[in-house]
Scaffold this motif. Structure first.
Motif, mmCIF file in Angstrom:
data_model
loop_
_atom_site.group_PDB
_atom_site.id
_atom_site.type_symbol
_atom_site.label_atom_id
_atom_site.label_comp_id
_atom_site.label_asym_id
_atom_site.label_seq_id
_atom_site.Cartn_x
_atom_site.Cartn_y
_atom_site.Cartn_z
ATOM 1 N N SER A 108 0.823 -1.214 0.000
ATOM 2 C CA SER A 108 0.000 0.000 0.000
ATOM 3 C C SER A 108 0.853 1.258 0.000
ATOM 4 N N SER A 110 1.811 4.607 -1.421
ATOM 5 C CA SER A 110 1.107 5.603 -2.238
ATOM 6 C C SER A 110 1.862 6.911 -2.093
ATOM 7 N N ALA A 350 -0.274 3.677 -6.303
ATOM 8 C CA ALA A 350 -0.449 2.394 -5.612
ATOM 9 C C ALA A 350 0.638 1.441 -6.076
ATOM 10 N N VAL A 376 -4.978 2.184 -3.639
ATOM 11 C CA VAL A 376 -4.766 1.559 -2.332
ATOM 12 C C VAL A 376 -6.087 1.546 -1.579
ATOM 13 N N PRO A 380 -2.666 3.997 3.445
ATOM 14 C CA PRO A 380 -1.533 4.204 2.527
ATOM 15 C C PRO A 380 -0.257 4.534 3.299
#
Length: 424
Positions: A108, A110, A350, A376, A380
């Protein structure tokens, strides 16, 4: 071009001399550090903690490596396979699948930078590029924090193998990367002289230095003499043997792979054994805007799989992985959608990084992305969060602060949050 967007260059000869001087006992006083709180200093000294970053320049398609989407239109042709950890990864990483009990995937990630140079800077420092300040990289921060725990270290504390890495920022050139090739060659130190001639030359130079220093009596002259002494010590140090990766048995070299990245990973293991706090190994060529899956299957993944799995297995078998954090990442991921040239483009929204070793738990897949990999769907994580987690995994206090050259206090790793699933 703004200097902050440029790909950093390697250490020059002058910087090398500064580096050696900064690695001496004057370490703390030579920096503009406001406060640095060492957590468990005696424990760190005993454990000889280190970190190895495997840098994937170009932005790997993590959707094809660590977070596959089988059956989705964006998934591509690769299939997932089970691992010794709890997650599945790409079928073309079968050796790494055997080592995933030691490593965790952060699925995850981001981030905000989908440009190569900006993303490289951000992922190396935990800070977005800012024209008013140069931030220190992983290597500079970690070697800065750990070097004082190992006064016996005579070789540079931040070694970059096969690439230039990212610079020390406001911490100063003493903490810049010391660049070597994957076979450990160090230009400027290969004198090709026998011991007697080297000693004769050093004696003559020392005589000149003494005369010059006695006449000028200023600090630069005295410091130059110290650097000269440090350089000589380095050239004659037994610790320099760590760079001689060619002395490894052929079967060990073959185990890692005989290409540049494989030998670079083998050299990284040798440097960890020698007590070097931070090593970065470069594997570029991931900017695959066209023909991505053939490139991954036939070229990049076999090289990565062999070298990375050998490194982790070797560190574990030698009892080094319990004190060594291994970080795998590039500047961003790549688009779920496959473009008209059968490639994937830049994508920071992502994507995945891989980390393990020392106090960081292995065998976990942290976070989730949507079915097509475009977003995600759980908490994140940023570059700051990943770097803070690595710092925590090495036993360095995440409350450490520095003072930049303009007097601004800055928290280590950009003040990110710890990824709690990975560290205690």
């Amino acid at each position: 071009m703004n200097r902050f967007w440029q790909t950093p260059s390697g250490m020059t000869r002058r910087h090398f001399m500064s580096h050696l001087a900064g690695s001496s006992a004057a370490y703390a006083a030579s920096l503009s550090m406001g406060s640095s709180i060492y957590a468990h200093a005696e424990e760190l000294k005993k454990k000889r903690r280190s970190a190895i970053m495997l840098w994937m320049g170009g932005g790997p398609a993590t959707i094809d490596l660590w977070d596959l989407k089988p059956g989705a239109p964006t998934g591509g042709p690769f299939q997932p396979i089970s691992t010794t950890g709890g997650m599945q990864i790409c079928e073309h990483l079968p050796l790494m699948a055997q080592q995933m009990k030691h490593m965790s995937v952060v699925r995850s990630m981001s981030t905000r930078e989908a440009d190569h140079n900006r993303g490289r800077y951000y992922m190396h420092t935990g800070f977005v590029p800012n024209p008013n300040i140069e931030h220190p990289s992983y290597g500079a921060v970690i070697s800065h924090e750990l070097t004082s725990q190992r006064p016996e270290l005579q070789i540079p504390p931040f070694v970059s193998i096969g690439g230039a890495s990212t610079g020390p920022g406001f911490l100063g050139m003493a903490w810049a990367p010391f660049s070597v090739t994957s076979n450990g060659r160090i230009r400027n130190l290969e004198m090709n002289l026998d011991d007697s001639r080297l000693l004769q030359r050093m004696a003559a130079l020392n005589l000149i230095e003494q005369g010059f220093t006695s006449r000028t009596r200023d600090l630069p002259a005295a410091e130059h003499a110290k650097v000269l002494r440090k350089t000589f010590d380095l050239m004659t140090s037994d610790q320099m043997k760590a760079f001689k990766v060619d002395e490894e048995p052929d079967e060990v070299k073959e185990r890692y792979g005989t290409g540049g990245f494989g030998q670079g990973c083998l050299l990284a293991r040798r440097l960890v054994e020698a007590g070097v706090p931070f090593i970065e190994v470069d594997l570029g060529g991931w900017d695959n805007h066209a023909g991505i899956h053939a490139t991954l299957r036939d070229n990049k993944l076999p090289i990565l799989d062999k070298a990375m799995s050998a490194l982790i297995e070797d560190l574990d078998q030698r009892g080094l992985l319990q004190d060594t954090v291994v970080i795998w990442m590039g500047e961003f991921g790549r688009t779920p959608n496959i473009n008209a040239q059968a490639g994937r483009d830049h994508f920071a929204r992502a994507w995945s990084c891989v980390v393990g070793g020392a106090d960081i738990k292995g065998g976990l897949a942290v976070g989730e992305t949507s079915r097509d990999g475009s977003a995600v769907e759980t908490e994140p994580f940023s570059s700051e969060d990943l770097m803070t987690t690595v710092i925590k995994g090495l036993g360095i206090s995440t409350e450490t602060t520095f003072t930049s050259k303009n007097g601004r206090p800055m928290k280590i790793a950009g003040g990110g949050k710890i990824i709690r699933e990975l560290v205690g």
